[in-house]
Design a protein around this motif. Structure first.
Motif, PDB file in Angstrom:
ATOM      1  N   GLN A 168       0.831  -1.203   0.000  1.00  0.00           N
ATOM      2  CA  GLN A 168       0.000   0.000   0.000  1.00  0.00           C
ATOM      3  C   GLN A 168       0.865   1.252   0.000  1.00  0.00           C
ATOM      4  O   GLN A 168       0.537   2.243  -0.659  1.00  0.00           O
ATOM      5  N   ARG A 169       1.957   1.212   0.740  1.00  0.00           N
ATOM      6  CA  ARG A 169       2.857   2.362   0.816  1.00  0.00           C
ATOM      7  C   ARG A 169       3.459   2.663  -0.561  1.00  0.00           C
ATOM      8  O   ARG A 169       3.545   3.829  -0.976  1.00  0.00           O
ATOM      9  N   ILE A 170       3.854   1.626  -1.274  1.00  0.00           N
ATOM     10  CA  ILE A 170       4.458   1.821  -2.599  1.00  0.00           C
ATOM     11  C   ILE A 170       3.428   2.354  -3.582  1.00  0.00           C
ATOM     12  O   ILE A 170       3.701   3.271  -4.374  1.00  0.00           O
ATOM     13  N   VAL A 171       2.205   1.789  -3.544  1.00  0.00           N
ATOM     14  CA  VAL A 171       1.142   2.282  -4.419  1.00  0.00           C
ATOM     15  C   VAL A 171       0.860   3.753  -4.133  1.00  0.00           C
ATOM     16  O   VAL A 171       0.707   4.572  -5.052  1.00  0.00           O
ATOM     17  N   ARG A 172       0.807   4.112  -2.853  1.00  0.00           N
ATOM     18  CA  ARG A 172       0.541   5.496  -2.466  1.00  0.00           C
ATOM     19  C   ARG A 172       1.650   6.425  -2.952  1.00  0.00           C
ATOM     20  O   ARG A 172       1.376   7.523  -3.457  1.00  0.00           O
ATOM     21  N   ALA A 173       2.889   5.979  -2.819  1.00  0.00           N
ATOM     22  CA  ALA A 173       4.012   6.813  -3.251  1.00  0.00           C
ATOM     23  C   ALA A 173       3.983   7.043  -4.756  1.00  0.00           C
ATOM     24  O   ALA A 173       4.193   8.169  -5.232  1.00  0.00           O
ATOM     25  N   LYS A 174       3.701   5.990  -5.520  1.00  0.00           N
ATOM     26  CA  LYS A 174       3.653   6.136  -6.973  1.00  0.00           C
ATOM     27  C   LYS A 174       2.498   7.042  -7.395  1.00  0.00           C
ATOM     28  O   LYS A 174       2.632   7.847  -8.329  1.00  0.00           O
ATOM     29  N   ALA A 175       1.360   6.919  -6.712  1.00  0.00           N
ATOM     30  CA  ALA A 175       0.222   7.780  -7.032  1.00  0.00           C
ATOM     31  C   ALA A 175       0.557   9.240  -6.735  1.00  0.00           C
ATOM     32  O   ALA A 175       0.177  10.141  -7.493  1.00  0.00           O
ATOM     33  N   ARG A 176       1.249   9.473  -5.648  1.00  0.00           N
ATOM     34  CA  ARG A 176       1.632  10.846  -5.291  1.00  0.00           C
ATOM     35  C   ARG A 176       2.597  11.418  -6.327  1.00  0.00           C
ATOM     36  O   ARG A 176       2.520  12.606  -6.678  1.00  0.00           O
TER      37      ARG A 176
END
Length: 423
Positions: A168-176
């Motif tokens: 989830q952290r990686i997905v959030r970072a890429k979305a940001r």
């Protein structure tokens, strides 16, 4: 399998992790989109599997992959109707720029617009991913996953969080990154200093994963430890006056010096207490000790203290001669700089060695409810070893069995099973 296809697969296998990272770094910097860079690189690899058996393997497979991936990225950008915006923002002079300029010797590159010149493609992308628009843990996770090439499970282990949390952290970072249009570019001098700490942390965690694998069949990945040392050496050359960078290099060298004695003939781990210190690499020890002493004279920080702890271990002629009192004090100092359960665990072990196994077990048991340590195999191994030394074999076996239930490599599993058998 037909011979051309076999030759193609061999040629693609020869394009190793370092080469693919260089391509990914060049694409990410050029297009400012990590997802796009990943996708087009995978597409280029897939196209190579189809094209090379028919047309022959190119003389420089890495350059072919870069050119193909870049053209695919440009096609995607055109289809999204944002080519002009991308061109303006990322300064793409010409879509037919020779691939050699993208993969040129980094030493020949010249910094632009005040950017710091970094003579290594992978280290460049480490700094590019350390953008302050992302949270510190997100920056570290993103870099370990996509630049250092660790799996999500390995990154989760490094940061002591569950795998779903890490994903989830990686997905959030890429979305940001996509939402904010975070550019993948080199920092200027001011930004460089601000991004230094997360890059140091990435290098530290990359070395740690290589030092003791969190999964897989082998206990040590020498390619990861070597790469971490190489990149830290590059960083040290850029920042010779940085005490923490010097200390980080010292820590790696002092730890790597023990490599020849760390595993047996079957590659199972050998505890520090049982290692043949005559096998330690004394040239690396000397270099590491020199860096550690120099770093300590410049200031005190997280890596300076850790390097000092490694130096105390390295200077002891035997395990019994180790100055555990000094190590205990150093862990107390480290806790002030980097409070956390793993540091407290290290302090508990050191105090147990200095004051007796009963005290060590008491201190370890005080940490038993720490969420990060509940699922941390080294914690349960430390308890098992302490219980074994106290003659509490049944409890030691239970602690070892608990350790086996947690993530770890197969070589470590074999060592634990062997120890249970001896008990």
């Amino acid at each position: 399998m037909p011979e051309p296809r076999w030759a193609t697969r061999r040629a693609l296998s020869a394009v190793d992790r370092d080469a693919r990272t260089r391509i990914l770094a060049a694409l990410a910097r050029r297009f400012g989109d990590l997802d796009l860079a990943e996708d087009v690189l995978q597409d280029a690899l897939a196209q190579a599997l189809q094209t090379w058996p028919e047309r022959g393997i190119p003389d420089t497979p890495e350059a072919w992959l870069m050119t193909t991936a870049k053209r695919k990225a440009l096609d995607i950008v055109r289809r999204e109707s944002v080519l002009a915006q991308k061109l303006a923002r990322l300064r793409i002079e010409d879509e037919l720029t020779p691939v050699s300029s993208s993969l040129a010797d980094p030493a020949d590159r010249v910094a632009r617009d005040g950017e710091v010149s970094i003579p290594d493609d992978r280290l460049e992308l480490f700094f590019a991913c350390a953008h302050p628009a992302l949270g510190l843990d997100d920056r570290i996770a993103l870099t370990l996953r996509f630049v250092a090439g660790l799996s999500s499970a390995e990154v989760a282990h490094a940061l002591l969080v569950p795998v779903p949390t890490m994903q989830q952290r990686i997905v959030r970072a890429k979305a940001r990154i996509r939402t904010m249009g975070v550019p993948f570019r080199l920092p200027n001098e001011t930004e460089f200093q601000a991004r230094l700490a997360p890059v140091q942390r990435v290098l530290y965690l990359l070395f740690a994963e290589g030092y003791t694998r969190s999964a897989g069949s082998i206990h040590v990945r020498d390619d990861l430890t070597s790469e971490a040392i190489r990149l830290t050496t590059v960083l040290h050359a850029l920042l010779p006056d940085s005490s923490e960078t010097k200390a980080l290099l010292a820590l790696m060298l002092l730890t790597e010096a023990r490599r020849p004695a760390r595993t047996d003939s079957e590659e199972r781990p050998i505890p520090l207490a049982n290692q043949d210190r005559a096998l330690w690499d004394h040239e690396l020890l000397a270099a590491g000790l020199a860096h550690a002493e120099s770093a300590a004279a410049r200031g005190i920080g997280t890596y300076t203290i850790q390097a000092s702890i490694a130096a105390v271990h390295s200077e002891a002629e035997s395990f019994a001669d180790t100055d555990w009192d000094q190590i205990s004090v150093l862990y107390g100092l480290l806790e002030q700089h980097e409070p956390g359960p793993v540091v407290r665990m290290g302090k508990a072990i050191a105090r147990g060695r200095a004051r007796g196994a009963s005290e060590g077990l008491r201190l370890l048991d005080e940490l038993a409810d720490e969420p990060a340590l509940v699922r941390y195999r080294p914690f349960h191994i430390a308890r098992a070893v302490t219980l074994e030394e106290l003659g509490r074999s049944a409890e030691a076996m239970a602690a070892y069995r608990r350790a086996l239930e947690l993530p770890g490599n197969a070589a470590e599993d074999a060592f634990i099973l062997s120890t249970i058998g001896e008990l």
